[in-house]
Design a protein around this motif. Structure first.
Motif, short mmCIF file in Angstrom:
data_model
loop_
_atom_site.label_atom_id
_atom_site.label_comp_id
_atom_site.label_asym_id
_atom_site.label_seq_id
_atom_site.Cartn_x
_atom_site.Cartn_y
_atom_site.Cartn_z
N SER A 38 40.46 36.68 30.94
CA SER A 38 39.65 35.61 31.53
C SER A 38 39.90 35.45 33.02
O SER A 38 38.98 35.10 33.77
N LEU A 39 41.11 35.71 33.49
CA LEU A 39 41.36 35.69 34.93
C LEU A 39 40.60 36.80 35.63
O LEU A 39 40.04 36.59 36.71
N LEU A 40 40.55 37.99 35.05
CA LEU A 40 39.75 39.08 35.61
C LEU A 40 38.29 38.65 35.73
O LEU A 40 37.67 38.81 36.79
N GLU A 41 37.76 38.08 34.67
CA GLU A 41 36.35 37.68 34.66
C GLU A 41 36.08 36.51 35.60
O GLU A 41 35.10 36.52 36.35
N GLY A 42 36.96 35.51 35.59
CA GLY A 42 36.77 34.33 36.43
C GLY A 42 36.88 34.65 37.91
O GLY A 42 36.06 34.21 38.72
N ALA A 43 37.92 35.41 38.29
CA ALA A 43 38.10 35.77 39.69
C ALA A 43 36.91 36.59 40.18
O ALA A 43 36.40 36.36 41.28
N ALA A 44 36.47 37.54 39.38
CA ALA A 44 35.33 38.38 39.76
C ALA A 44 34.07 37.54 39.97
O ALA A 44 33.29 37.78 40.89
N ALA A 45 33.89 36.53 39.13
CA ALA A 45 32.69 35.69 39.22
C ALA A 45 32.65 34.86 40.50
O ALA A 45 31.56 34.56 41.01
N VAL A 46 33.81 34.49 41.03
CA VAL A 46 33.84 33.62 42.22
C VAL A 46 34.17 34.40 43.50
O VAL A 46 34.34 33.80 44.56
N GLY A 47 34.28 35.72 43.42
CA GLY A 47 34.55 36.52 44.60
C GLY A 47 36.00 36.51 45.05
O GLY A 47 36.31 36.75 46.21
N MET A 48 36.90 36.24 44.12
CA MET A 48 38.34 36.27 44.41
C MET A 48 38.88 37.64 44.00
O MET A 48 38.53 38.16 42.95
N ASN A 49 39.72 38.24 44.84
CA ASN A 49 40.37 39.49 44.49
C ASN A 49 41.43 39.20 43.44
O ASN A 49 42.16 38.22 43.55
N ILE A 50 41.52 40.06 42.42
CA ILE A 50 42.51 39.88 41.36
C ILE A 50 43.16 41.22 41.03
O ILE A 50 42.47 42.22 40.87
N ALA A 51 44.48 41.22 40.98
CA ALA A 51 45.24 42.40 40.56
C ALA A 51 46.06 41.98 39.35
O ALA A 51 46.80 41.01 39.41
N VAL A 52 45.93 42.70 38.26
CA VAL A 52 46.71 42.46 37.05
C VAL A 52 47.81 43.52 36.99
O VAL A 52 47.53 44.71 37.11
N ALA A 53 49.05 43.08 36.81
CA ALA A 53 50.19 43.99 36.72
C ALA A 53 50.85 43.85 35.36
O ALA A 53 51.26 42.75 34.97
#
Length: 180
Positions: free
Chosen positions: A106-121
Motif C-alpha cells: 500500500s505504501l508503494l501504491e499510495g506514494a506512486a499515486a501522490v508523486g512521492m518517491n518510494i524505495a522498499v528495502a
C-alpha cells in the motif's frame, strides 16, 4: 470515532455477529448489509474477500486491511507526512522491513499515486509482489516519481525525507516466511 465525529454512526460486526464464513456466502452478506448501511469497511485476511464483497454490495466497500493491502493505514500515514512536511509530491520515502506485506504494497501504491518517491528495502525472499511493484513503478513514473525495490536498507534510506519501518527482524530469516 471518525464516523461519529462526522455526524454518522457505525456498527461493529465481528465474525461472531454475522454469518459470513459460517454458512452465509459473501454475496449474500453483501446484499443483506447493503440494505442496512450506507457503506461497509471490512478487515479480513484474503484480499479476494474484499473484492467479492464489493462486487456484490450496493454500497461503497472500504478495504480496512487484508493480507495484500492496508490502504486506510497508508492514507493516515500520507496525511501525517503532509502535516509534517507540507507536501507529498517530490518527497523521498523509504520503507524498511518485509516488502511482501500489506503495508509495503500500500505504501508503494499510495506514494506512486501522490508523486512521492518510494524505495522498499527487504532481504531476498521478502520482495514486494512483482505485479504490485510494477504497477506502482508505472504509476509513479506517470506522476513524476519513482517506486523501486532494493535489498539494501542503506541504499533505500540514502536520500530519504521519511523512513518507515515494519518487521525489521526479517534480515537473517529464511525465505519460508514469504507468502504467495
Amino acid at each position: 470515532m471518525g464516523m461519529y465525529q462526522l455526524g454518522g454512526s457505525a456498527l461493529y460486526l465481528s465474525s461472531r455477529d454475522i454469518q459470513i464464513g459460517r454458512g452465509e456466502t459473501i454475496p449474500d452478506t453483501a446484499k443483506v448489509l447493503s440494505r442496512y448501511v450506507d457503506g461497509i469497511m471490512i478487515r479480513t485476511f484474503a484480499h479476494k474477500t474484499v473484492e467479492e464483497l464489493a462486487e456484490n454490495a450496493d454500497v461503497p466497500v472500504i478495504n480496512g486491511l487484508t493480507d495484500e493491502h492496508h490502504p486506510t493505514q497508508v492514507l493516515a500515514d500520507l496525511l501525517t507526512i503532509y502535516e509534517h512536511k507540507g507536501r507529498l509530491k517530490g518527497l523521498n520515502a523509504c520503507f524498511i522491513g518485509d516488502g511482501h506485506n500489506n503495508m509495503a504494497h500500500s505504501l508503494l501504491e499510495g506514494a506512486a499515486a501522490v508523486g512521492m518517491n518510494i524505495a522498499v528495502a527487504s532481504p531476498e525472499g521478502f520482495e514486494p509482489d512483482a505485479r504490485i511493484l510494477e504497477q506502482a513503478a508505472e504509476r509513479a513514473k506517470a506522476n513524476g516519481s519513482k517506486a523501486v525495490f532494493t535489498t539494501s536498507p542503506e541504499e533505500a534510506a540514502e536520500r530519504a525525507d521519511i523512513v518507515i519501518t515494519d518487521v525489521g527482524q526479517v534480515w537473517g530469516r529464511k525465505k519460508k516466511h514469504r507468502r504467495d
